[in-house]
Scaffold this active site. Structure first.
Site, PDB file in Angstrom:
ATOM      1  N   SER A 149      -2.202  43.722-107.332  1.00 11.08           N
ATOM      2  CA  SER A 149      -3.582  43.528-106.834  1.00 11.08           C
ATOM      3  C   SER A 149      -4.553  44.078-107.873  1.00 11.08           C
ATOM      4  O   SER A 149      -4.214  45.035-108.594  1.00 11.08           O
ATOM      5  CB  SER A 149      -3.764  44.283-105.520  1.00 11.08           C
ATOM      6  N   TYR A 162      -3.076  52.211-100.623  1.00 10.76           N
ATOM      7  CA  TYR A 162      -2.621  50.851-100.966  1.00 10.76           C
ATOM      8  C   TYR A 162      -2.786  50.620-102.472  1.00 10.76           C
ATOM      9  O   TYR A 162      -1.871  50.129-103.142  1.00 10.76           O
ATOM     10  CB  TYR A 162      -3.442  49.842-100.165  1.00 10.76           C
ATOM     11  N   LYS A 166      -0.103  49.645-105.583  1.00  8.31           N
ATOM     12  CA  LYS A 166      -0.211  48.467-106.452  1.00  8.31           C
ATOM     13  C   LYS A 166      -0.333  48.885-107.922  1.00  8.31           C
ATOM     14  O   LYS A 166       0.170  48.182-108.814  1.00  8.31           O
ATOM     15  CB  LYS A 166      -1.406  47.604-106.026  1.00  8.31           C
TER      16      LYS A 166
HETATM   17  N1  LIG Z   1      -5.074  38.803 -99.572  1.00  6.00           N
HETATM   18  C1  LIG Z   1      -5.568  39.533-100.551  1.00  6.00           C
HETATM   19  O1  LIG Z   1      -6.785  39.651-100.726  1.00  6.00           O
HETATM   20  C2  LIG Z   1      -4.607  40.208-101.499  1.00  6.00           C
HETATM   21  C3  LIG Z   1      -5.132  40.726-102.687  1.00  6.00           C
HETATM   22  C4  LIG Z   1      -4.277  41.333-103.583  1.00  6.00           C
HETATM   23  C5  LIG Z   1      -2.929  41.411-103.304  1.00  6.00           C
HETATM   24  N2  LIG Z   1      -2.427  40.906-102.149  1.00  6.00           N
HETATM   25  C6  LIG Z   1      -0.984  40.991-101.897  1.00  6.00           C
HETATM   26  O2  LIG Z   1      -0.485  39.715-101.612  1.00  6.00           O
HETATM   27  C7  LIG Z   1       0.759  39.850-100.923  1.00  6.00           C
HETATM   28  C8  LIG Z   1       0.804  38.883 -99.770  1.00  6.00           C
HETATM   29  O3  LIG Z   1      -0.154  39.264 -98.809  1.00  6.00           O
HETATM   30  P1  LIG Z   1      -1.131  38.231 -98.083  1.00  6.00           P
HETATM   31  O4  LIG Z   1      -2.502  38.608 -98.475  1.00  6.00           O
HETATM   32  O5  LIG Z   1      -0.672  36.850 -98.278  1.00  6.00           O
HETATM   33  O6  LIG Z   1      -0.960  38.719 -96.569  1.00  6.00           O
HETATM   34  P2  LIG Z   1      -0.424  38.047 -95.235  1.00  6.00           P
HETATM   35  O7  LIG Z   1      -0.917  36.659 -95.113  1.00  6.00           O
HETATM   36  O8  LIG Z   1      -0.738  39.007 -94.164  1.00  6.00           O
HETATM   37  O9  LIG Z   1       1.151  37.978 -95.491  1.00  6.00           O
HETATM   38  C9  LIG Z   1       1.932  39.129 -95.612  1.00  6.00           C
HETATM   39  C10 LIG Z   1       3.360  38.697 -95.650  1.00  6.00           C
HETATM   40  O10 LIG Z   1       4.177  39.854 -95.872  1.00  6.00           O
HETATM   41  C11 LIG Z   1       5.211  39.839 -94.905  1.00  6.00           C
HETATM   42  N3  LIG Z   1       5.649  41.190 -94.624  1.00  6.00           N
HETATM   43  C12 LIG Z   1       4.901  42.254 -94.303  1.00  6.00           C
HETATM   44  N4  LIG Z   1       5.677  43.329 -94.128  1.00  6.00           N
HETATM   45  C13 LIG Z   1       6.943  42.911 -94.342  1.00  6.00           C
HETATM   46  C14 LIG Z   1       8.211  43.535 -94.322  1.00  6.00           C
HETATM   47  N5  LIG Z   1       8.335  44.811 -94.032  1.00  6.00           N
HETATM   48  N6  LIG Z   1       9.308  42.794 -94.617  1.00  6.00           N
HETATM   49  C15 LIG Z   1       9.206  41.500 -94.894  1.00  6.00           C
HETATM   50  N7  LIG Z   1       8.025  40.834 -94.955  1.00  6.00           N
HETATM   51  C16 LIG Z   1       6.934  41.550 -94.656  1.00  6.00           C
HETATM   52  C17 LIG Z   1       4.637  39.130 -93.699  1.00  6.00           C
HETATM   53  O11 LIG Z   1       5.701  38.563 -92.947  1.00  6.00           O
HETATM   54  P3  LIG Z   1       5.998  38.866 -91.388  1.00  6.00           P
HETATM   55  O12 LIG Z   1       4.827  39.600 -90.815  1.00  6.00           O
HETATM   56  O13 LIG Z   1       6.182  37.498 -90.806  1.00  6.00           O
HETATM   57  O14 LIG Z   1       7.261  39.648 -91.412  1.00  6.00           O
HETATM   58  C18 LIG Z   1       3.817  38.056 -94.374  1.00  6.00           C
HETATM   59  O15 LIG Z   1       4.610  36.935 -94.685  1.00  6.00           O
HETATM   60  C19 LIG Z   1       0.856  41.326-100.526  1.00  6.00           C
HETATM   61  O16 LIG Z   1       1.731  41.995-101.428  1.00  6.00           O
HETATM   62  C20 LIG Z   1      -0.561  41.825-100.707  1.00  6.00           C
HETATM   63  O17 LIG Z   1      -0.608  43.203-100.958  1.00  6.00           O
HETATM   64  C21 LIG Z   1      -3.237  40.289-101.226  1.00  6.00           C
END
Ligand SMILES: NC(=O)c1ccc[n+]([C@@H]2O[C@H](COP(=O)([O-])OP(=O)(O)OC[C@H]3O[C@@H](n4cnc5c(N)ncnc54)[C@H](OP(=O)(O)O)[C@@H]3O)[C@@H](O)[C@H]2O)c1
Length: 267
Positions: A149, A162, A166
């Site tokens: 991130s 968090y 990262k």
């Molecule tokens: N969105 C942003 O602005 C942003 C920015 C920078 C980085 N990121 C990173 O992008 C990645 C994806 O996040 P997202 O934004 O797409 O969020 P999201 O839509 O909430 O998806 C999160 C995913 O992680 C899975 N997950 C969470 N805890 C888990 C666990 N213990 N074991 C297995 N799967 C787990 C969830 O699956 P289930 O709940 O179905 O198990 C879901 O598929 C993350 O690493 C996040 O930190 C996001």
């Protein structure tokens, strides 16, 4: 949804595992990789969610959902083994699952929230990389992409825990790139604010303000990140390792309005 096509990128015959692929960036990444021809295993904590996600992947690559909590070693090992049984090996690992249970100042956190954040965001990518190396990549090479991130590159109120996880993941990406070279490339993507459930607190109530503070005038969509992951997984990135690729529409550049104002003020 924006297109998933990547002209010139052909991942046919390769197999990818995407953790945390039930929605958001992980699901979009699985869709892009499969559109480029890769077979894809999508993980989530429940089989129901993993199956529902796999059903949203159009192909031509085959998509399969497998339940696995990313930090539970037995489940992770079983998922990796099953993938090798199904497809013969693993060429691409996307360590995407992430969590943020700990809003607030660092000194207000407790060990439970620290452990959860670092288990999912940092330990799991190390664990899955190690399992995939043993099961396949040591012999056949491959590409690992971690979802870090831009939060790991700076300091922000309220999400220090968090962001620390990262920042550590960016560091670990470079460490692994050296340890696994030359057969396996390891890179990370650093998204800005993307329209997903995890990040809702960062955009839902004030999307217009976040967009206005972004050079490209909008928040990110999961497809924006998925495209970059697909590039890093492909041969187009064959001489790239140990890098962090920022995908943020220019958010790290600062406010374009402030920049324009300053330009005007200076004549
Ligand atoms: N969105 C942003 O602005 C942003 C920015 C920078 C980085 N990121 C990173 O992008 C990645 C994806 O996040 P997202 O934004 O797409 O969020 P999201 O839509 O909430 O998806 C999160 C995913 O992680 C899975 N997950 C969470 N805890 C888990 C666990 N213990 N074991 C297995 N799967 C787990 C969830 O699956 P289930 O709940 O179905 O198990 C879901 O598929 C993350 O690493 C996040 O930190 C996001």
């Amino acid at each position: 949804m924006a297109g998933t096509a990547h002209p010139g990128v052909d991942l046919s015959g390769s197999t990818a595992v995407v953790t945390g692929a039930s929605r958001g960036i992980g699901l979009a990444t699985a869709q892009h990789l499969a559109a480029a021809g890769a077979n894809v295993v999508l993980t989530a904590r429940t089989q129901e969610a993993a199956d529902a996600a796999a059903a949203q992947v159009a192909g031509p690559g085959t998509a399969v959902g497998i339940a696995a909590h990313v930090a539970h070693e037995d489940e992770a090992r079983a998922c990796v083994q099953r993938t090798v049984e199904l497809f013969g090996g693993i060429d691409i690992l996307v360590n995407n699952a992430g969590t943020n249970p700990s809003y607030g100042p660092l000194i207000a956190q407790d060990h439970g929230r620290f452990a959860k954040t670092f288990d999912i965001n940092l330990w799991a990518p190390i664990l899955w990389t190690s399992l995939v190396m043993d099961a396949s990549m040591r012999e056949r090479g491959g590409s690992v992409i971690n979802t870090a991130s831009i939060g790991g590159m700076g300091h922000e109120a309220g999400i220090g825990m968090y962001n620390a996880s990262k920042a550590a993941l960016i560091h670990v990406t470079k460490q692994l790139a050296l340890e696994l070279s030359p057969r396996v490339r390891v890179n990370c993507v650093c998204p800005g604010v993307v329209r997903t459930r995890l990040a809702e607190a960062l955009w839902k109530e004030h999307e217009q303000a976040v967009s206005s503070a972004t050079a490209l005038d909008r928040i990110g969509e999961p497809d924006d990140v998925a495209g970059a992951v697909t590039f890093l997984a492909s041969d187009a990135a064959q001489w790239i390792t140990g890098e962090e690729l920022v995908i943020d529409g220019g958010q790290r550049l600062g406010s374009p309005a402030g920049f324009r104002e300053e330009t005007r003020a200076r004549g």
